[in-house]
Scaffold this motif. Structure first.
Motif, PDB file in Angstrom:
ATOM      1  N   UNK A 123       0.828  -1.212   0.000  1.00 35.70           N
ATOM      2  CA  UNK A 123       0.000   0.000   0.000  1.00 35.70           C
ATOM      3  C   UNK A 123       0.860   1.259   0.000  1.00 35.70           C
ATOM      4  N   UNK A 124       1.943   1.227   0.779  1.00 38.66           N
ATOM      5  CA  UNK A 124       2.834   2.388   0.824  1.00 38.66           C
ATOM      6  C   UNK A 124       3.528   2.594  -0.523  1.00 38.66           C
ATOM      7  N   UNK A 125       3.895   1.498  -1.186  1.00 39.94           N
ATOM      8  CA  UNK A 125       4.512   1.607  -2.511  1.00 39.94           C
ATOM      9  C   UNK A 125       3.537   2.198  -3.520  1.00 39.94           C
ATOM     10  N   UNK A 126       2.275   1.754  -3.459  1.00 35.53           N
ATOM     11  CA  UNK A 126       1.254   2.312  -4.349  1.00 35.53           C
ATOM     12  C   UNK A 126       1.064   3.797  -4.094  1.00 35.53           C
ATOM     13  N   UNK A 127       1.035   4.162  -2.818  1.00 29.13           N
ATOM     14  CA  UNK A 127       0.897   5.571  -2.446  1.00 29.13           C
ATOM     15  C   UNK A 127       2.064   6.388  -2.981  1.00 29.13           C
ATOM     16  N   UNK A 128       3.268   5.832  -2.876  1.00 28.41           N
ATOM     17  CA  UNK A 128       4.457   6.545  -3.352  1.00 28.41           C
ATOM     18  C   UNK A 128       4.414   6.759  -4.859  1.00 28.41           C
ATOM     19  N   UNK A 129       3.902   5.779  -5.590  1.00 30.11           N
ATOM     20  CA  UNK A 129       3.835   5.894  -7.041  1.00 30.11           C
ATOM     21  C   UNK A 129       2.748   6.867  -7.486  1.00 30.11           C
ATOM     22  N   UNK A 130       1.633   6.894  -6.744  1.00 27.61           N
ATOM     23  CA  UNK A 130       0.515   7.763  -7.127  1.00 27.61           C
ATOM     24  C   UNK A 130       0.713   9.200  -6.660  1.00 27.61           C
ATOM     25  N   UNK A 131       1.323   9.380  -5.488  1.00 29.59           N
ATOM     26  CA  UNK A 131       1.535  10.719  -4.953  1.00 29.59           C
ATOM     27  C   UNK A 131       0.326  11.255  -4.215  1.00 29.59           C
ATOM     28  N   UNK A 132       0.457  12.470  -3.688  1.00 25.10           N
ATOM     29  CA  UNK A 132      -0.647  13.131  -2.997  1.00 25.10           C
ATOM     30  C   UNK A 132      -0.420  14.639  -3.061  1.00 25.10           C
ATOM     31  N   UNK A 133      -1.331  15.372  -2.456  1.00 24.15           N
ATOM     32  CA  UNK A 133      -1.214  16.825  -2.476  1.00 24.15           C
ATOM     33  C   UNK A 133      -0.013  17.264  -1.639  1.00 24.15           C
ATOM     34  N   UNK A 134       0.685  18.278  -2.126  1.00 24.86           N
ATOM     35  CA  UNK A 134       1.865  18.772  -1.425  1.00 24.86           C
ATOM     36  C   UNK A 134       1.815  20.291  -1.359  1.00 24.86           C
ATOM     37  N   UNK A 135       2.496  20.836  -0.358  1.00 29.93           N
ATOM     38  CA  UNK A 135       2.571  22.285  -0.165  1.00 29.93           C
ATOM     39  C   UNK A 135       4.015  22.678   0.059  1.00 29.93           C
ATOM     40  N   UNK A 136       4.435  23.749  -0.610  1.00 27.43           N
ATOM     41  CA  UNK A 136       5.783  24.268  -0.386  1.00 27.43           C
ATOM     42  C   UNK A 136       5.785  25.768  -0.662  1.00 27.43           C
ATOM     43  N   UNK A 137       5.973  26.557   0.384  1.00 24.45           N
ATOM     44  CA  UNK A 137       6.151  28.008   0.276  1.00 24.45           C
ATOM     45  C   UNK A 137       5.063  28.668  -0.572  1.00 24.45           C
ATOM     46  N   UNK A 138       3.806  28.332  -0.273  1.00 24.82           N
ATOM     47  CA  UNK A 138       2.683  28.969  -0.955  1.00 24.82           C
ATOM     48  C   UNK A 138       2.228  28.281  -2.221  1.00 24.82           C
ATOM     49  N   UNK A 139       2.955  27.281  -2.694  1.00 25.26           N
ATOM     50  CA  UNK A 139       2.586  26.554  -3.904  1.00 25.26           C
ATOM     51  C   UNK A 139       2.063  25.173  -3.532  1.00 25.26           C
ATOM     52  N   UNK A 140       1.047  24.709  -4.255  1.00 26.99           N
ATOM     53  CA  UNK A 140       0.460  23.392  -4.006  1.00 26.99           C
ATOM     54  C   UNK A 140       0.671  22.507  -5.228  1.00 26.99           C
ATOM     55  N   UNK A 141       0.966  21.236  -4.958  1.00 24.54           N
ATOM     56  CA  UNK A 141       1.228  20.281  -6.024  1.00 24.54           C
ATOM     57  C   UNK A 141       0.359  19.051  -5.804  1.00 24.54           C
ATOM     58  N   UNK A 142      -0.025  18.404  -6.888  1.00 25.40           N
ATOM     59  CA  UNK A 142      -0.788  17.164  -6.779  1.00 25.40           C
ATOM     60  C   UNK A 142       0.133  15.944  -6.722  1.00 25.40           C
ATOM     61  N   UNK A 143       1.347  16.086  -7.198  1.00 20.81           N
ATOM     62  CA  UNK A 143       2.385  15.065  -7.013  1.00 20.81           C
ATOM     63  C   UNK A 143       3.683  15.786  -6.660  1.00 20.81           C
ATOM     64  N   UNK A 144       4.520  15.113  -5.941  1.00 27.60           N
ATOM     65  CA  UNK A 144       5.737  15.745  -5.438  1.00 27.60           C
ATOM     66  C   UNK A 144       6.728  16.006  -6.567  1.00 27.60           C
ATOM     67  N   UNK A 145       7.201  17.248  -6.744  1.00 27.70           N
ATOM     68  CA  UNK A 145       8.312  17.479  -7.681  1.00 27.70           C
ATOM     69  C   UNK A 145       9.583  16.847  -7.129  1.00 27.70           C
ATOM     70  N   UNK A 146      10.550  16.581  -8.016  1.00 28.96           N
ATOM     71  CA  UNK A 146      11.741  15.832  -7.616  1.00 28.96           C
ATOM     72  C   UNK A 146      12.540  16.549  -6.527  1.00 28.96           C
ATOM     73  N   UNK A 147      12.461  17.883  -6.486  1.00 35.87           N
ATOM     74  CA  UNK A 147      13.295  18.641  -5.550  1.00 35.87           C
ATOM     75  C   UNK A 147      12.649  18.791  -4.174  1.00 35.87           C
TER      76      UNK A 147
END
Length: 341
Positions: free
Chosen positions: A60-84
């Motif tokens: 389940x954790x591997x599936x979650x890692x492959x699919x991604x989730x919402x992320x927040x960084x310094x005012x910006x929101x992402x639906x999958x994690x950028x590499x950085x």
């Protein structure tokens, strides 16, 4: 190292470590087969294997890692994690002197290929893990996923600092690194999860840069429970609205009555999806943006904006205070208007 020193017996560490891991897994989960539910397959396939619960969590954790989730960084929101994201989060959640020293150590080793060859047994798995973390993983829910790299970088930095040739420089470097660790511990006590270094806004203001389990992981729910009765009395006997982003439902786990509409975590949202019609569910999500009374909102709910909720109208209200580090208390809309006038 084993081959260079002509001591192949040291290679036995690998099978011994695997044997220890398997033994601990069997001791924790038992020798009997356990059901493994494989999600995202036709009719949710199942199988029974020893330590099945561990394997199910790993899948389940591997599936979650492959699919991604919402992320927040310094005012910006992402639906999958950028590499950085993970390197940036790890940098901001590490005391600044340690982060800068680790970057310097990387530069030193890159300039000296002979040292890199000596470190190949560490660098090969570390490089593989780094590739998986940066380019395969799409989760952005915590710098803890980079902990193996953080641990290796910390060890390499400590070894480098201990080998500085000039005693005065060595002592000064070690003193700075130790002081940075002690300061980070003191400043973040008792909520170490919320720690960010100065570049990330510090422990108090780090929520403007990172959220979710990098800053707010429900550690202030106990404080919220202690002051909930006082908040209810101050609100003319009405419990505040609660906009909470987390796994547990505070109404059940912490016995916090709330005034509708409220969002009480992942359990609540899952129940609402199941019991409400699509039209009622959409209207309920929209109503969460404009609660009518005093409202308590978790920082992650405001920053991450989960489940399609837009809390911007709520965050524009007058801020009455802060509960712990992870909750904001907002005034009712009529008080916000009177304060603006």
């Amino acid at each position: 190292f084993s081959l260079r020193r002509k001591k192949p017996a040291l290679l036995l560490i690998i099978p011994l470590a695997l044997l220890m891991f398997l033994t601990l897994t069997i001791l924790l989960y038992g020798p009997h087969p356990q059901l493994v539910r494989i999600q995202h397959t036709p009719q949710q396939a199942t199988m029974s294997l020893p330590a099945g619960r561990y394997l199910e969590g790993l899948l389940n954790q591997t599936t979650h890692a492959l699919e991604g989730d919402r992320a927040f960084f310094a005012g910006h929101r992402f639906f999958t994690s950028p590499w950085w994201y993970q390197p940036a989060a790890a940098f901001l959640k590490t005391p600044l002197p340690w982060s800068l020293a680790a970057l310097l150590v990387m530069f030193v080793y890159i300039r000296r290929p002979t040292r890199i060859i000596a470190l190949l047994p560490i660098l090969v798995p570390a490089t593989l893990f780094t590739i998986l973390l940066l380019f395969i993983n799409h989760m952005a829910i915590g710098a803890r996923h980079a902990l193996p790299l953080i641990a290796l970088a910390t060890i390499a930095t400590a070894v480098w600092a201990a080998r500085i040739r000039r005693p005065l420089h060595r002592r000064a470097t070690l003193a700075v690194l130790i002081a940075a660790s002690l300061a980070a511990t003191a400043l973040s006590f008792p909520d170490y999860i919320s720690y960010l270094n100065i570049a990330g806004g510090g422990t108090g203001g780090g929520h403007r840069c990172l959220a979710d389990s990098n800053y707010d992981w429900g550690q202030d729910l106990d404080r919220l429970e202690q002051c909930w009765a006082a908040l209810t009395d101050a609100n003319d006997g009405h419990p505040p609205h609660l906009i909470y982003f987390g796994f547990t439902d505070p109404r059940i786990i912490y016995h916090l009555p709330t005034t509708p509409p409220s969002l009480c975590g992942y359990m609540h949202i899952s129940t609402a999806r199941t019991r409400l019609t699509p039209q009622k569910y959409t209207r309920w999500l929209e109503s969460l943006s404009t609660p009518t009374h005093t409202t308590v909102a978790s920082i992650s709910a405001i920053r991450v904006q989960p489940y399609g909720i837009n809390p911007d109208p709520l965050s524009r209200r007058r801020l009455l205070g802060r509960i712990g580090r992870c909750f904001f208390l907002y005034a009712p809309p009529q008080r916000s208007r009177s304060a603006a006038e």
